[in-house]
Design a protein around this motif. Structure first.
Motif, mmCIF file in Angstrom:
data_model
loop_
_atom_site.group_PDB
_atom_site.id
_atom_site.type_symbol
_atom_site.label_atom_id
_atom_site.label_comp_id
_atom_site.label_asym_id
_atom_site.label_seq_id
_atom_site.Cartn_x
_atom_site.Cartn_y
_atom_site.Cartn_z
ATOM 1 N N HIS A 102 0.858 -1.191 0.000
ATOM 2 C CA HIS A 102 0.000 0.000 0.000
ATOM 3 C C HIS A 102 0.893 1.239 0.000
ATOM 4 C CE1 HIS A 102 -3.327 2.630 0.532
ATOM 5 N NE2 HIS A 102 -4.189 1.652 0.787
ATOM 6 N N THR A 103 1.124 1.774 -1.171
ATOM 7 C CA THR A 103 2.072 2.878 -1.327
ATOM 8 C C THR A 103 1.633 4.129 -0.588
ATOM 9 O OG1 THR A 103 2.715 2.013 -3.489
ATOM 10 C CG2 THR A 103 3.283 4.301 -3.017
ATOM 11 N N ALA A 104 0.339 4.465 -0.644
ATOM 12 C CA ALA A 104 -0.135 5.697 -0.013
ATOM 13 C C ALA A 104 0.088 5.675 1.499
ATOM 14 C CB ALA A 104 -1.615 5.914 -0.329
ATOM 15 N N ILE A 105 -0.202 4.540 2.139
ATOM 16 C CA ILE A 105 0.016 4.409 3.580
ATOM 17 C C ILE A 105 1.505 4.522 3.892
ATOM 18 C CG2 ILE A 105 -0.113 2.819 5.544
ATOM 19 C CD1 ILE A 105 -2.823 3.940 4.798
ATOM 20 N N GLU A 106 2.316 3.843 3.118
ATOM 21 C CA GLU A 106 3.759 3.851 3.343
ATOM 22 C C GLU A 106 4.329 5.268 3.218
ATOM 23 O OE1 GLU A 106 7.359 0.877 2.141
ATOM 24 O OE2 GLU A 106 5.959 1.437 0.560
ATOM 25 N N GLN A 107 3.926 5.985 2.197
ATOM 26 C CA GLN A 107 4.449 7.330 1.981
ATOM 27 C C GLN A 107 4.026 8.285 3.097
ATOM 28 O OE1 GLN A 107 3.060 8.269 -1.974
ATOM 29 N NE2 GLN A 107 4.826 7.310 -2.975
ATOM 30 N N ALA A 108 2.771 8.203 3.512
ATOM 31 C CA ALA A 108 2.293 9.082 4.580
ATOM 32 C C ALA A 108 3.026 8.801 5.886
ATOM 33 C CB ALA A 108 0.784 8.908 4.769
ATOM 34 N N ALA A 109 3.191 7.528 6.227
ATOM 35 C CA ALA A 109 3.877 7.161 7.464
ATOM 36 C C ALA A 109 5.338 7.608 7.435
ATOM 37 C CB ALA A 109 3.788 5.654 7.676
ATOM 38 N N GLU A 110 5.998 7.386 6.332
ATOM 39 C CA GLU A 110 7.406 7.759 6.236
ATOM 40 C C GLU A 110 7.595 9.268 6.311
ATOM 41 O OE1 GLU A 110 8.888 5.828 2.736
ATOM 42 O OE2 GLU A 110 9.128 3.895 3.774
ATOM 43 N N ARG A 111 6.664 10.023 5.728
ATOM 44 C CA ARG A 111 6.742 11.482 5.810
ATOM 45 C C ARG A 111 6.611 11.940 7.264
ATOM 46 N NH1 ARG A 111 3.705 12.174 1.880
ATOM 47 N NH2 ARG A 111 1.692 12.696 2.822
ATOM 48 N N PHE A 112 5.674 11.346 8.002
ATOM 49 C CA PHE A 112 5.464 11.699 9.404
ATOM 50 C C PHE A 112 6.706 11.379 10.243
ATOM 51 C CE2 PHE A 112 4.085 10.904 13.712
ATOM 52 C CZ PHE A 112 3.153 11.891 13.968
ATOM 53 N N LEU A 113 7.230 10.170 10.096
ATOM 54 C CA LEU A 113 8.348 9.733 10.937
ATOM 55 C C LEU A 113 9.655 10.438 10.579
ATOM 56 C CD1 LEU A 113 7.503 5.926 11.009
ATOM 57 C CD2 LEU A 113 7.247 7.544 12.902
ATOM 58 N N ALA A 114 9.883 10.641 9.295
ATOM 59 C CA ALA A 114 11.118 11.309 8.873
ATOM 60 C C ALA A 114 11.184 12.724 9.423
ATOM 61 C CB ALA A 114 11.222 11.310 7.355
ATOM 62 N N SER A 115 10.031 13.396 9.501
ATOM 63 C CA SER A 115 10.005 14.765 10.011
ATOM 64 C C SER A 115 10.388 14.836 11.487
ATOM 65 C CB SER A 115 8.618 15.372 9.803
ATOM 66 O OG SER A 115 7.652 14.732 10.617
ATOM 67 N N LEU A 116 10.255 13.735 12.201
ATOM 68 C CA LEU A 116 10.624 13.667 13.615
ATOM 69 C C LEU A 116 12.031 13.111 13.831
ATOM 70 C CD1 LEU A 116 7.326 12.154 15.105
ATOM 71 C CD2 LEU A 116 8.069 14.534 15.213
ATOM 72 N N ARG A 117 12.680 12.674 12.755
ATOM 73 C CA ARG A 117 13.961 11.943 12.867
ATOM 74 C C ARG A 117 13.802 10.800 13.872
ATOM 75 N NH1 ARG A 117 18.008 13.626 10.065
ATOM 76 N NH2 ARG A 117 19.460 12.339 11.267
ATOM 77 N N PHE A 118 12.761 10.013 13.647
ATOM 78 C CA PHE A 118 12.369 8.974 14.597
ATOM 79 C C PHE A 118 13.381 7.831 14.621
ATOM 80 C CE2 PHE A 118 10.061 5.337 16.182
ATOM 81 C CZ PHE A 118 9.304 5.875 17.213
ATOM 82 N N SER A 119 13.540 7.231 15.796
ATOM 83 C CA SER A 119 14.310 6.001 15.958
ATOM 84 C C SER A 119 13.529 5.062 16.868
ATOM 85 C CB SER A 119 15.681 6.273 16.583
ATOM 86 O OG SER A 119 16.523 6.988 15.717
ATOM 87 N N GLY A 120 13.463 3.775 16.497
ATOM 88 C CA GLY A 120 12.818 2.796 17.355
ATOM 89 C C GLY A 120 11.761 1.987 16.633
ATOM 90 N N LEU A 121 11.098 1.126 17.400
ATOM 91 C CA LEU A 121 9.960 0.366 16.900
ATOM 92 C C LEU A 121 8.748 1.282 16.846
ATOM 93 C CD1 LEU A 121 10.409 -2.839 19.083
ATOM 94 C CD2 LEU A 121 10.586 -2.773 16.596
ATOM 95 N N VAL A 122 7.931 1.156 15.791
ATOM 96 C CA VAL A 122 6.776 2.047 15.696
ATOM 97 C C VAL A 122 5.690 1.441 14.812
ATOM 98 C CG1 VAL A 122 7.688 3.325 13.700
ATOM 99 C CG2 VAL A 122 6.088 4.451 15.268
ATOM 100 N N GLU A 123 4.436 1.703 15.186
ATOM 101 C CA GLU A 123 3.281 1.345 14.366
ATOM 102 C C GLU A 123 2.399 2.586 14.231
ATOM 103 O OE1 GLU A 123 -0.927 -1.067 14.424
ATOM 104 O OE2 GLU A 123 0.081 -0.394 16.247
ATOM 105 N N LEU A 124 2.000 2.907 13.007
ATOM 106 C CA LEU A 124 1.069 3.998 12.743
ATOM 107 C C LEU A 124 -0.227 3.405 12.203
ATOM 108 C CD1 LEU A 124 4.021 5.320 12.429
ATOM 109 C CD2 LEU A 124 2.824 7.160 11.250
ATOM 110 N N GLU A 125 -1.355 3.785 12.787
ATOM 111 C CA GLU A 125 -2.661 3.276 12.382
ATOM 112 C C GLU A 125 -3.395 4.313 11.530
ATOM 113 O OE1 GLU A 125 -4.856 2.090 15.821
ATOM 114 O OE2 GLU A 125 -3.174 0.963 16.684
ATOM 115 N N PHE A 126 -3.918 3.863 10.407
ATOM 116 C CA PHE A 126 -4.679 4.711 9.498
ATOM 117 C C PHE A 126 -6.057 4.101 9.269
ATOM 118 C CE2 PHE A 126 -0.268 5.573 8.531
ATOM 119 C CZ PHE A 126 -0.221 6.907 8.145
ATOM 120 N N LYS A 127 -7.013 4.960 8.885
ATOM 121 C CA LYS A 127 -8.333 4.465 8.504
ATOM 122 C C LYS A 127 -8.769 5.159 7.218
ATOM 123 C CE LYS A 127 -12.842 3.215 10.426
ATOM 124 N NZ LYS A 127 -13.681 3.187 11.645
#
Length: 413
Positions: A272-297
């Motif tokens: 699911h490209t749209a979900i992947e792109q949205a999640a990566e945009r969110f996490l990259a903006s935080l310079r995130f590190s660690g385990l993470v799950e993002l829930e979408f509807k």
């Protein structure tokens, strides 16, 4: 001896490490302390224990992980909200010479503790939870959605009243739902995940109930996006310094309760490209590190995928990643120890189930007409489970008795 799924995970992980050019020659293997959590923490313990990594488990709540054969020692403590909780953990490391073992926070309250006491705990452990300035954005719905909007990620229409007067004056279209802005403590409101209301009188009544439990300014009022688990998706990953190390996207096909799932019961990996792109945009903006799950509807009314929650910790169905070729807990442990992992993505078409609850969820949907018996039996066979594992049977045998005991304890005590 590893079962077939565990052997496949081990081979995939070895290939990932081999591709980085790293080896563990001269690398002293430490252990891991898992702090709280339930089935996600059980999956972490199994992942690491199968590789010979010592695992200790500390809890004040759900005990299921301590019954794993891969948990060498377990401890009861006063909990992450207790006075001196961080000092207790530092002392645990000192008393037992844990020598910078990797610390996994398995539950929401544990995540908040570790994030807030990040500097102190880093002196004793290798901490996998990001510091509070990042975690606070994931833990507070208002901050989550504000940040999502700032980076172009959709989220539900939401309001955050400060008092009853603001609720009474709120201009909204019913039905709506009430949710805690942050999950702090255990009560009827936080345990339910969301309360549906269909008119103004019900909204005020439910707001009064929620305010008595969590405070008048700790409540989110949100649009109700139609649909159940079949229109809910998750992006799950391990990130390091603002970049994805390993990831997958999954459809949360069934959940329990059906309308507002406290837990997923059947999950399948998909593309699911749209979900992947949205999640990566969110996490990259935080310079995130660690385990993470993002829930979408998915909102069929406007065709948008809207971010609901961010979980910076092991989630209930994290074992699915291993079945899909990504051993997330081991990768996180390896990264925390200063090693590297080549970026990778999970296989699609692999399923996970929480069998005892999925049977109930499926039965309710069949009765209501939302699912046919043929569709249920046609679901791909699960390759991973919430509690059952052939090489670690006791948690699977105790899962239902533990659940019943916890329900009775909450109801009567």
């Amino acid at each position: 001896m590893l079962n077939p799924v565990a052997r496949a995970i081990d081979l995939a992980a070895r290939e990932i490490v081999r591709a980085t050019g790293d080896s563990n020659a001269g690398f002293e293997v430490g252990g891991a302390v898992i702090l709280g959590g339930a089935h996600g923490s059980l999956a972490v313990a199994r992942s690491l224990g199968r590789r010979g990594i010592p695992v200790w488990f500390v809890t004040h709540d759900h005990p299921i992980a301590k019954y794993s054969r891969y948990v060498e020692r377990s401890f009861e403590w006063a909990g992450p909200s207790s006075k001196g909780a961080a000092d207790w953990l530092v002392q645990l490391a000192a008393d037992h010479r844990l020598d910078r073992w990797v610390l996994f926070a398995g539950g929401d309250e544990e995540v908040r503790l570790v994030a807030r006491k990040h500097a102190k705990l880093q002196q004793a452990y290798r901490v996998t939870t990001p510091p509070w300035e990042i975690v606070r954005i994931a833990c507070d719905k208002r901050l989550t959605y504000e940040h999502a909007g700032s980076v172009g990620v959709d989220s539900p229409w939401s309001r955050y009243p400060r008092n009853r007067e603001e609720v009474a004056a709120l201009d909204c279209r019913f039905p709506v739902i009430l949710k805690p802005r942050a999950h702090v403590g255990r009560n009827a409101f936080s345990d339910a995940k969301a309360w549906r209301v269909d008119d103004r009188l019900a909204l005020l009544a439910r707001y009064d109930e929620a305010a008595a439990l969590v405070g008048p300014d700790r409540i989110a009022i949100q649009e109700l996006i139609p649909g159940g688990g079949d229109v809910q998706f998750s992006y799950a990953a391990v990130w390091s310094d603002g970049a994805s190390v390993a990831s997958l996207v999954a459809r949360r096909g069934r959940q329990y309760p059906v309308e507002f799932g406290v837990t997923s019961t059947y999950v399948e990996t998909i593309e699911h490209t749209a979900i992947e792109q949205a999640a990566e945009r969110f996490l990259a903006s935080l310079r995130f590190s660690g385990l993470v799950e993002l829930e979408f509807k998915y909102d069929a009314r406007d065709g948008r995928y809207k971010l609901l929650d961010v979980n910076p910790r092991p989630w209930t169905w994290i074992a699915l990643a291993g079945a899909a070729g990504l051993d997330f807990p081991w990768m996180q442990w390896w990264l925390a120890c200063g090693q590297s992992v080549v970026p990778s993505r999970g296989r699609t078409g692999v399923a996970w189930s929480h069998t005892s609850r999925d049977v109930v969820s499926a039965a309710q949907q069949i009765v209501s007409g939302g699912l046919s018996a043929r569709q249920y039996w046609a679901s791909p066979r699960s390759a991973a489970f919430a509690a059952f594992a052939a090489d670690d049977p006791l948690p699977g045998l105790l899962d239902l008795p533990v659940l019943l005991a916890r329900v009775l304890k909450r109801r009567f005590l």
